[in-house]
Design a protein around this motif. Structure first.
Motif, PDB file in Angstrom:
ATOM      1  N   PHE A 392      11.121 -22.562   5.757  1.00 37.05           N
ATOM      2  CA  PHE A 392      10.488 -21.832   4.662  1.00 37.05           C
ATOM      3  C   PHE A 392       9.946 -20.526   5.228  1.00 37.05           C
ATOM      4  O   PHE A 392       9.347 -20.522   6.306  1.00 37.05           O
ATOM      5  N   TRP A 393      10.166 -19.453   4.509  1.00 38.41           N
ATOM      6  CA  TRP A 393       9.704 -18.157   5.003  1.00 38.41           C
ATOM      7  C   TRP A 393       9.184 -17.319   3.834  1.00 38.41           C
ATOM      8  O   TRP A 393       9.590 -17.498   2.695  1.00 38.41           O
ATOM      9  N   PHE A 394       8.261 -16.433   4.164  1.00 37.69           N
ATOM     10  CA  PHE A 394       7.762 -15.542   3.114  1.00 37.69           C
ATOM     11  C   PHE A 394       7.553 -14.133   3.672  1.00 37.69           C
ATOM     12  O   PHE A 394       7.348 -13.939   4.874  1.00 37.69           O
ATOM     13  N   LEU A 395       7.645 -13.186   2.757  1.00 34.24           N
ATOM     14  CA  LEU A 395       7.435 -11.772   3.071  1.00 34.24           C
ATOM     15  C   LEU A 395       6.210 -11.273   2.319  1.00 34.24           C
ATOM     16  O   LEU A 395       6.041 -11.569   1.137  1.00 34.24           O
ATOM     17  N   LEU A 396       5.361 -10.522   3.006  1.00 38.76           N
ATOM     18  CA  LEU A 396       4.218  -9.869   2.379  1.00 38.76           C
ATOM     19  C   LEU A 396       4.228  -8.399   2.757  1.00 38.76           C
ATOM     20  O   LEU A 396       4.542  -8.061   3.905  1.00 38.76           O
ATOM     21  N   PRO A 397       3.900  -7.508   1.812  1.00 40.32           N
ATOM     22  CA  PRO A 397       3.881  -6.079   2.146  1.00 40.32           C
ATOM     23  C   PRO A 397       2.888  -5.796   3.262  1.00 40.32           C
ATOM     24  O   PRO A 397       1.749  -6.282   3.242  1.00 40.32           O
ATOM     25  N   ALA A 398       3.337  -5.051   4.263  1.00 38.42           N
ATOM     26  CA  ALA A 398       2.445  -4.674   5.363  1.00 38.42           C
ATOM     27  C   ALA A 398       1.415  -3.672   4.851  1.00 38.42           C
ATOM     28  O   ALA A 398       1.703  -2.861   3.963  1.00 38.42           O
ATOM     29  N   ALA A 399       0.202  -3.745   5.372  1.00 42.53           N
ATOM     30  CA  ALA A 399      -0.854  -2.810   4.980  1.00 42.53           C
ATOM     31  C   ALA A 399      -0.470  -1.393   5.396  1.00 42.53           C
ATOM     32  O   ALA A 399       0.092  -1.165   6.473  1.00 42.53           O
ATOM     33  N   THR A 400      -0.752  -0.429   4.524  1.00 37.71           N
ATOM     34  CA  THR A 400      -0.473   0.977   4.821  1.00 37.71           C
ATOM     35  C   THR A 400      -1.677   1.623   5.486  1.00 37.71           C
ATOM     36  O   THR A 400      -2.759   1.023   5.591  1.00 37.71           O
ATOM     37  N   SER A 401      -1.513   2.856   5.909  1.00 38.05           N
ATOM     38  CA  SER A 401      -2.623   3.584   6.527  1.00 38.05           C
ATOM     39  C   SER A 401      -3.780   3.750   5.552  1.00 38.05           C
ATOM     40  O   SER A 401      -4.952   3.756   5.944  1.00 38.05           O
ATOM     41  N   LEU A 402      -3.461   3.853   4.239  1.00 34.25           N
ATOM     42  CA  LEU A 402      -4.513   3.981   3.237  1.00 34.25           C
ATOM     43  C   LEU A 402      -5.298   2.673   3.106  1.00 34.25           C
ATOM     44  O   LEU A 402      -6.510   2.687   2.876  1.00 34.25           O
ATOM     45  N   ASP A 403      -4.580   1.535   3.244  1.00 30.21           N
ATOM     46  CA  ASP A 403      -5.252   0.242   3.175  1.00 30.21           C
ATOM     47  C   ASP A 403      -6.200   0.047   4.354  1.00 30.21           C
ATOM     48  O   ASP A 403      -7.247  -0.589   4.227  1.00 30.21           O
ATOM     49  N   LEU A 404      -5.811   0.614   5.498  1.00 29.47           N
ATOM     50  CA  LEU A 404      -6.567   0.384   6.724  1.00 29.47           C
ATOM     51  C   LEU A 404      -7.765   1.312   6.867  1.00 29.47           C
ATOM     52  O   LEU A 404      -8.590   1.132   7.758  1.00 29.47           O
ATOM     53  N   SER A 405      -7.888   2.325   6.002  1.00 27.81           N
ATOM     54  CA  SER A 405      -9.018   3.242   6.080  1.00 27.81           C
ATOM     55  C   SER A 405      -9.725   3.287   4.722  1.00 27.81           C
ATOM     56  O   SER A 405      -9.090   3.132   3.678  1.00 27.81           O
ATOM     57  N   PRO A 406     -11.049   3.448   4.680  1.00 30.70           N
ATOM     58  CA  PRO A 406     -11.900   3.629   5.836  1.00 30.70           C
ATOM     59  C   PRO A 406     -12.066   2.334   6.622  1.00 30.70           C
ATOM     60  O   PRO A 406     -11.794   1.258   6.100  1.00 30.70           O
ATOM     61  N   LYS A 407     -12.565   2.425   7.829  1.00 30.54           N
ATOM     62  CA  LYS A 407     -12.750   1.259   8.676  1.00 30.54           C
ATOM     63  C   LYS A 407     -13.775   0.316   8.054  1.00 30.54           C
ATOM     64  O   LYS A 407     -14.708   0.745   7.382  1.00 30.54           O
ATOM     65  N   THR A 408     -13.559  -0.958   8.323  1.00 32.65           N
ATOM     66  CA  THR A 408     -14.490  -1.945   7.785  1.00 32.65           C
ATOM     67  C   THR A 408     -15.894  -1.691   8.321  1.00 32.65           C
ATOM     68  O   THR A 408     -16.100  -1.567   9.530  1.00 32.65           O
ATOM     69  N   GLU A 409     -16.835  -1.628   7.402  1.00 31.32           N
ATOM     70  CA  GLU A 409     -18.219  -1.368   7.780  1.00 31.32           C
ATOM     71  C   GLU A 409     -18.834  -2.607   8.414  1.00 31.32           C
ATOM     72  O   GLU A 409     -18.641  -3.722   7.947  1.00 31.32           O
ATOM     73  N   ILE A 410     -19.556  -2.417   9.512  1.00 34.33           N
ATOM     74  CA  ILE A 410     -20.227  -3.540  10.166  1.00 34.33           C
ATOM     75  C   ILE A 410     -21.383  -3.990   9.280  1.00 34.33           C
ATOM     76  O   ILE A 410     -22.222  -3.176   8.875  1.00 34.33           O
ATOM     77  N   ALA A 411     -21.392  -5.267   8.951  1.00 36.12           N
ATOM     78  CA  ALA A 411     -22.437  -5.780   8.061  1.00 36.12           C
ATOM     79  C   ALA A 411     -23.810  -5.617   8.697  1.00 36.12           C
ATOM     80  O   ALA A 411     -24.014  -5.961   9.865  1.00 36.12           O
ATOM     81  N   SER A 412     -24.738  -5.063   7.950  1.00 35.41           N
ATOM     82  CA  SER A 412     -26.103  -4.892   8.446  1.00 35.41           C
ATOM     83  C   SER A 412     -27.076  -4.995   7.287  1.00 35.41           C
ATOM     84  O   SER A 412     -26.726  -4.735   6.143  1.00 35.41           O
ATOM     85  N   ILE A 413     -28.282  -5.395   7.607  1.00 32.42           N
ATOM     86  CA  ILE A 413     -29.312  -5.541   6.592  1.00 32.42           C
ATOM     87  C   ILE A 413     -29.938  -4.187   6.302  1.00 32.42           C
ATOM     88  O   ILE A 413     -30.377  -3.479   7.206  1.00 32.42           O
TER      89      ILE A 413
END
Length: 550
Positions: A392-413
């Motif tokens: 069994f195999w599946f394909l998922l669209p790879a994330a683009t440069s737009l998906d990857l930016s902005p960088k994930t914000e570090i969680a903070s209080i």
């Protein structure tokens, strides 16, 4: 061909001649007894021929029985359905077709039939090969059939498709009931987790906590997050739901999920993951469900144990390769077993709901996997070779440069200030949320339903001290919940800022909260950092950060 039709032609010619002579005789005023007798015989013969034609060409199977249930005649459809020849059935007892109908039951039915009380009934017809076919039988009593006394004509209809449809409907009803049950369980379970996780996050922020105690608290928080994922999976299975999309590294979850899914079986997972594998945009919980199902299927295909090969690589498609997918870069994941394989005739139905190759299977696992991958804009496929194994195999669209930016914000209080109204009917949740808000620098007031919330907001506005934000539970049993309350509040105070909170994480209101009048969303269970993030996104008072995650 001429031999077949010649008797019919001659008979029709004779019938026509008799009728012509009868007409001439009547016109001349002659005695017509002989001709009338001939005409009666012709009418009877025509009636018999019409009955025989209808009998032989009926879409229902038909047999004629005497009063001792001995078979006197059968039509073509019954021969097709049963697999017997006419010679095998004639003079045999009806029990040859209906062995489950006992002698006492047969006698009782015969008695009721003679009395005109026997109606349509269902039973099982057993074919020559032993196949059991559900049928519907409509009996009728006939007099003077071919010169005999009373006989029984039984019209037999194959109701396999109808029974299958009834089973499907019953399964759907059970799933709907399961969905209601699962939703209630998930809601209550997430409320309990909210109290646990909220208090743990407060304990972690306690300055007096030792490093060892903090480490234990962090582990407990991670366990709560895993439990939250389980409730999300349960809701996805039972009720469906749109995926909650985030940038996700498959390389990070493949080994963890697959090894966990294979635990307890005699199979072993072996991995081959491309080092240059790009992330995908996916719902982690739903994708974990897909992987768990595929690993479970692979394990069941090898009851004596074996190797499950899990691989992940990059793939580039053009528009001609898979018509349902646009061209572009994809991440390809495959799960390969060493089982007996799946017959080619079954592969076409493998993703159909309620189709299963397993004796006790419900046929829902792969259908659910197919649905989840499709909702992610991907494709689920299968390759199999008898005696070699299945992939069994599946394909998922790879994330683009737009998906990857902005960088994930570090969680903070992020600290804040202001007045918050909490609407929740669960005292435990309300108390925990009040503590979290106090830790973040906010004042809070608690109400239990929408009616009290509207009254509190109007009273605060009239006093010139309105609430900065209202946090509403989406569902209030026996009272006005968040969806109705926010609509009425907006009519009174158009610029009111409202956050919706619920343990139903896949509810459409939670996923499309802005369309329902909410300014933000706070899924249960939550930590102090989650409350901080939800409020600061709305109020944005530029608070200072503690630099810690909660």
């Amino acid at each position: 061909m001429a031999d077949k039709w010649e008797p019919i032609f001659i008979m029709n010619l004779k019938q026509t001649a008799v009728r012509m002579l009868l007409g001439i005789a009547r016109h001349a005023g002659l005695e017509v007894d002989a001709c009338e007798h001939a005409e009666t015989e012709i009418a009877l013969r025509e009636s018999e021929e019409a009955y025989k034609t209808a009998f032989d060409n009926s879409g229902d199977a038909i047999n004629i029985l005497d009063e001792d249930w001995k078979i006197l005649d059968v039509n073509k459809r019954l021969l097709q359905l049963s697999g017997y020849s006419k010679k095998e059935l004639i003079e045999a007892k009806a029990v040859i077709l209906f062995p489950s109908v006992g002698r006492a039951a047969s006698q009782q039915r015969r008695k009721r039939l003679i009395e005109g009380k026997l109606q349509l009934f269902e039973t099982i017809l057993v074919t020559k090969t032993g196949q059991r076919i559900p049928v519907e039988v409509q009996p009728a009593s006939l007099k003077n059939w071919r010169g005999r006394g009373r006989v029984i004509q039984a019209n037999i209809r194959d109701i396999t498709d109808r029974k299958r449809s009834e089973e499907v409907m019953l399964t759907i009803q059970k799933l709907e009931s399961l969905g209601v049950l699962a939703g209630g369980i998930a809601h209550d379970f997430n409320n309990i987790l909210t109290a646990i996780l909220g208090n743990l996050s407060l304990a972690k922020e306690d300055a007096t906590a030792s490093p060892g105690l903090r480490a234990l608290i962090v582990e407990s928080q991670e366990a709560c997050v895993c439990a939250k994922g389980l409730t999300h999976q349960l809701l996805t299975f039972a009720r469906g739901g749109k995926p909650v999309i985030h940038v996700l590294s498959l390389a990070q979850i493949l080994e963890e999920v697959c090894i966990f899914a294979a635990r307890g079986s005699t199979s072993k997972c072996v991995f081959s993951i491309d080092e240059k594998l790009l992330p995908v945009m996916a719902d982690k919980d739903q994708l974990s469900q897909v992987l768990q199902n595929l690993i479970l299927n692979a394990s069941q295909a090898m009851p004596e144990g074996g190797i499950i090969r899990v691989s992940a690589s990059m793939a580039t498609l053009d528009e001609r390769e898979i018509t349902s997918l646009p061209s572009g870069r994809y991440v390809r994941v495959s799960v390969k077993d060493e089982g007996v394989g799946i017959a080619e005739s079954r592969l076409l139905k493998i993703f159909d709901p309620y189709f299963s190759t397993k004796a006790k299977g419900r046929g829902l696992g792969l259908a659910m996997c197919h649905s989840i991958i499709a909702k992610h804009g991907g494709y689920l496929g299968v390759d199999s070779l008898m005696g070699v194994g299945t992939t069994f195999w599946f394909l998922l669209p790879a994330a683009t440069s737009l998906d990857l930016s902005p960088k994930t914000e570090i969680a903070s209080i992020k600290m804040g200030s202001g007045r918050i109204l909490v609407m929740d009917d669960d005292p435990m949740i309300a108390k925990v949320l009040s503590r979290l808000l106090k830790r973040l620098g906010y004042e809070s007031e608690i109400v239990v339903d929408g009616k009290e919330a509207l009254e509190a907001c109007q009273k605060a506005a009239a006093a010139g001290n309105p609430f900065d934000v209202v946090i509403m539970d989406l569902t209030i049993p026996g009272g006005m919940g968040g969806k109705e309350t926010v609509r009425k509040l907006k009519a009174l105070i158009p610029d009111a800022k409202v956050v919706v909170s619920s343990g139903y994480s896949i509810d459409p209101v939670m996923q499309e909260h802005v369309n329902h009048g909410f300014s933000g969303v706070l899924p249960k269970p939550y930590r102090v950092v989650d409350v901080s993030k939800a409020l600061s996104a709305i109020l944005n008072p530029h608070p200072h950060s503690t630099g810690k995650d909660g």
